[in-house]
Design a protein around this motif. Structure first.
Motif, PDB file in Angstrom:
ATOM      1  N   SER A  67       1.003 -12.328 -19.887  1.00 39.20           N
ATOM      2  CA  SER A  67       1.536 -12.499 -18.528  1.00 39.20           C
ATOM      3  C   SER A  67       2.061 -11.181 -17.980  1.00 39.20           C
ATOM      4  N   THR A  68       2.750 -10.412 -18.827  1.00 37.66           N
ATOM      5  CA  THR A  68       3.278  -9.118 -18.391  1.00 37.66           C
ATOM      6  C   THR A  68       2.152  -8.167 -18.015  1.00 37.66           C
ATOM      7  N   CYS A  69       1.083  -8.154 -18.798  1.00 36.12           N
ATOM      8  CA  CYS A  69      -0.062  -7.283 -18.498  1.00 36.12           C
ATOM      9  C   CYS A  69      -0.676  -7.631 -17.148  1.00 36.12           C
ATOM     10  N   VAL A  70      -0.808  -8.904 -16.848  1.00 36.20           N
ATOM     11  CA  VAL A  70      -1.391  -9.318 -15.569  1.00 36.20           C
ATOM     12  C   VAL A  70      -0.480  -8.927 -14.405  1.00 36.20           C
ATOM     13  N   VAL A  71       0.828  -9.126 -14.559  1.00 38.99           N
ATOM     14  CA  VAL A  71       1.777  -8.778 -13.494  1.00 38.99           C
ATOM     15  C   VAL A  71       1.772  -7.271 -13.246  1.00 38.99           C
ATOM     16  N   VAL A  72       1.811  -6.481 -14.312  1.00 40.19           N
ATOM     17  CA  VAL A  72       1.796  -5.022 -14.160  1.00 40.19           C
ATOM     18  C   VAL A  72       0.489  -4.557 -13.534  1.00 40.19           C
ATOM     19  N   ALA A  73      -0.617  -5.161 -13.953  1.00 39.73           N
ATOM     20  CA  ALA A  73      -1.915  -4.790 -13.385  1.00 39.73           C
ATOM     21  C   ALA A  73      -1.959  -5.068 -11.888  1.00 39.73           C
ATOM     22  N   ASN A  74      -1.404  -6.196 -11.461  1.00 40.02           N
ATOM     23  CA  ASN A  74      -1.374  -6.512 -10.035  1.00 40.02           C
ATOM     24  C   ASN A  74      -0.482  -5.549  -9.260  1.00 40.02           C
ATOM     25  N   LEU A  75       0.630  -5.127  -9.864  1.00 46.61           N
ATOM     26  CA  LEU A  75       1.503  -4.144  -9.221  1.00 46.61           C
ATOM     27  C   LEU A  75       0.774  -2.821  -9.022  1.00 46.61           C
ATOM     28  N   LEU A  76       0.054  -2.383 -10.046  1.00 40.61           N
ATOM     29  CA  LEU A  76      -0.704  -1.134  -9.943  1.00 40.61           C
ATOM     30  C   LEU A  76      -1.818  -1.244  -8.911  1.00 40.61           C
ATOM     31  N   VAL A  77      -2.428  -2.425  -8.807  1.00 41.16           N
ATOM     32  CA  VAL A  77      -3.474  -2.638  -7.794  1.00 41.16           C
ATOM     33  C   VAL A  77      -2.894  -2.506  -6.394  1.00 41.16           C
ATOM     34  N   ILE A  89      -0.269  -0.811  -5.430  1.00 41.06           N
ATOM     35  CA  ILE A  89       0.059   0.596  -5.167  1.00 41.06           C
ATOM     36  C   ILE A  89      -1.214   1.393  -4.890  1.00 41.06           C
ATOM     37  N   THR A  90      -2.249   1.142  -5.670  1.00 37.01           N
ATOM     38  CA  THR A  90      -3.517   1.849  -5.479  1.00 37.01           C
ATOM     39  C   THR A  90      -4.121   1.528  -4.118  1.00 37.01           C
ATOM     40  N   VAL A 126      -2.558   0.990  -1.326  1.00 39.25           N
ATOM     41  CA  VAL A 126      -1.884   1.789  -0.304  1.00 39.25           C
ATOM     42  C   VAL A 126      -2.363   3.235  -0.346  1.00 39.25           C
ATOM     43  N   LEU A 127      -2.586   3.756  -1.548  1.00 41.21           N
ATOM     44  CA  LEU A 127      -3.006   5.143  -1.681  1.00 41.21           C
ATOM     45  C   LEU A 127      -4.460   5.349  -1.258  1.00 41.21           C
ATOM     46  N   LEU A 128      -5.308   4.339  -1.492  1.00 40.42           N
ATOM     47  CA  LEU A 128      -6.724   4.482  -1.167  1.00 40.42           C
ATOM     48  C   LEU A 128      -7.019   4.243   0.301  1.00 40.42           C
ATOM     49  N   ASP A 129      -6.382   3.257   0.878  1.00 38.52           N
ATOM     50  CA  ASP A 129      -6.723   2.842   2.235  1.00 38.52           C
ATOM     51  C   ASP A 129      -5.493   2.956   3.140  1.00 38.52           C
ATOM     52  N   PRO A 130      -5.437   3.926   4.034  1.00 41.63           N
ATOM     53  CA  PRO A 130      -4.289   4.082   4.929  1.00 41.63           C
ATOM     54  C   PRO A 130      -4.090   2.891   5.866  1.00 41.63           C
ATOM     55  N   ARG A 131      -5.144   2.072   6.028  1.00 39.08           N
ATOM     56  CA  ARG A 131      -5.019   0.925   6.924  1.00 39.08           C
ATOM     57  C   ARG A 131      -4.145  -0.172   6.336  1.00 39.08           C
ATOM     58  N   VAL A 132      -3.897  -0.119   5.014  1.00 40.07           N
ATOM     59  CA  VAL A 132      -3.035  -1.111   4.375  1.00 40.07           C
ATOM     60  C   VAL A 132      -1.586  -0.710   4.607  1.00 40.07           C
ATOM     61  N   ARG A 133      -0.832  -1.555   5.237  1.00 38.45           N
ATOM     62  CA  ARG A 133       0.566  -1.256   5.559  1.00 38.45           C
ATOM     63  C   ARG A 133       1.444  -1.716   4.418  1.00 38.45           C
ATOM     64  N   VAL A 134       2.324  -0.837   3.949  1.00 36.50           N
ATOM     65  CA  VAL A 134       3.227  -1.196   2.854  1.00 36.50           C
ATOM     66  C   VAL A 134       4.343  -2.101   3.307  1.00 36.50           C
ATOM     67  N   SER A 135       4.509  -2.255   4.591  1.00 39.56           N
ATOM     68  CA  SER A 135       5.550  -3.147   5.085  1.00 39.56           C
ATOM     69  C   SER A 135       5.097  -4.601   5.092  1.00 39.56           C
TER      70      SER A 135
END
Length: 321
Positions: free
Chosen positions: A297-307, A309-310, A312-321
């Motif tokens: 479960s922890t691996c899946v949650v961390v993987a989704n968090l990294l996704v 973040i990625t 936002v970094l890859l596509d400027p159209r994705v708003r972090v708000s």
């Protein structure tokens, strides 16, 4: 600052998800059964053994005290001791984790390279022979059972070559990276190929579909009309926008793999989390099973968090708000 708030917010959401998983695990294993101690001790166990198991797990306490103790133990990284060999569960998981980590990361890098490259080539050569060939191969490997592909690789690249006097591919087992990096990679080549060939098919089809849509966008046609080099347009603009669905799939797949690749580890005799899970279920080793469930479960949650973040970094159209 906005990105930092986004990360903190996603981390809090992930922590809430993990708390829900921990609570569900507690209910399933300590509340739902009528007599947990009897279930773990076995039908033939005498009352003294059942009482000892109950005291060891704290099952003789009130339910809320059991829950608070369960949460406290997990927060402090104490998952108890294995019923099978009386070793700490964290030690068993720690030993098996690096095997699964080596298998998952190596296979993920390989399938990502193969899948994205093949999908990009197919999108750039749509309706040509290359596109049809890649699509056919992707469908073939996508439909292939993992265990069968592993067995065929063992038969063709280990057994037959071994009979011919070529012993490069081991038939199974694991060598730690710190012990011998060359043998470490040598023992993992066939498992890596097994995972990569099956998973790369999904990424090839996903990349082809996504990139084909992006190549038809107005800003791509504008970039081409401005005379920008084709490689720059594809790599800098098109592929960067098309890769976001691949990132989502990659995060989910890698998180699931780190939780334990049961089939591949069983076929190749790798002492990873998947094999540990099978052994624990066979022996009804409750603490180890709980530890593996929480790790997955922890691996899946961390993987989704990294996704996220990625994204936002890859596509400027994705708003972090």
């Amino acid at each position: 600052m906005e990105l930092a708030r986004f990360i903190v917010r996603r981390a809090i959401q992930g922590a809430v998800v993990l708390w829900i998983v921990v609570s569900a695990v507690f209910v399933m294993y300590f509340v739902a059964p009528n007599d947990v101690a009897r279930l773990l001790a076995g039908r033939q166990a005498d009352p003294a053994t059942v009482a000892a198991v109950s005291r060891r797990l704290g099952l003789n306490r009130p339910l809320l005290d059991q829950y608070a103790h369960f949460l406290n133990q997990i927060i402090h990284g104490n998952l108890g001791y294995s019923f099978t060999n009386s070793e700490p569960v964290t030690t068993l998981i720690g030993q098996a984790f690096w095997v699964t980590f080596s298998l998952a990361v190596g296979g993920a890098v390989l399938w990502l390279i193969i899948g994205v490259s093949a999908g990009t080539l197919a999108a750039l050569r749509r309706r040509h022979a290359v596109d049809h060939a890649i699509t056919a191969l992707a469908l073939f490997f996508y439909s292939f059972p993992t265990f069968l592909l592993g067995e065929l690789l063992l038969l063709g690249l280990f057994y037959e070559l071994h009979l011919a006097g070529f012993n490069f591919f081991p038939g199974g087992g694991y060598v730690a990276f710190t012990q011998n990096p060359g043998q470490w990679a040598q023992h993992l080549i066939l498992p890596w190929l097994t995972i990569a060939l099956v998973s790369a098919a999904t990424y090839a089809r996903l990349t082809r579909a996504s990139l084909s849509d992006v190549l038809g966008e107005d800003y791509i046609r504008t970039a081409r009309a401005m005379g920008l080099p084709a490689r720059w347009v594809i790599g800098r603009y098109a592929l960067r926008s098309a890769i976001t669905p691949v990132v989502t799939q990659f995060g989910l797949d890698l998180g699931a793999l780190l939780g334990g690749v049961v089939v591949t580890e069983t076929v190749f005799g790798l002492p990873g989390l998947g094999q540990l899970l099978v052994i624990s279920i066979d022996h009804q080793d409750l603490p180890t099973i709980i530890g593996l469930v929480l790790l997955a479960s922890t691996c899946v949650v961390v993987a989704n968090l990294l996704v996220d973040i990625t994204y936002v970094l890859l596509d400027p159209r994705v708003r972090v708000s």
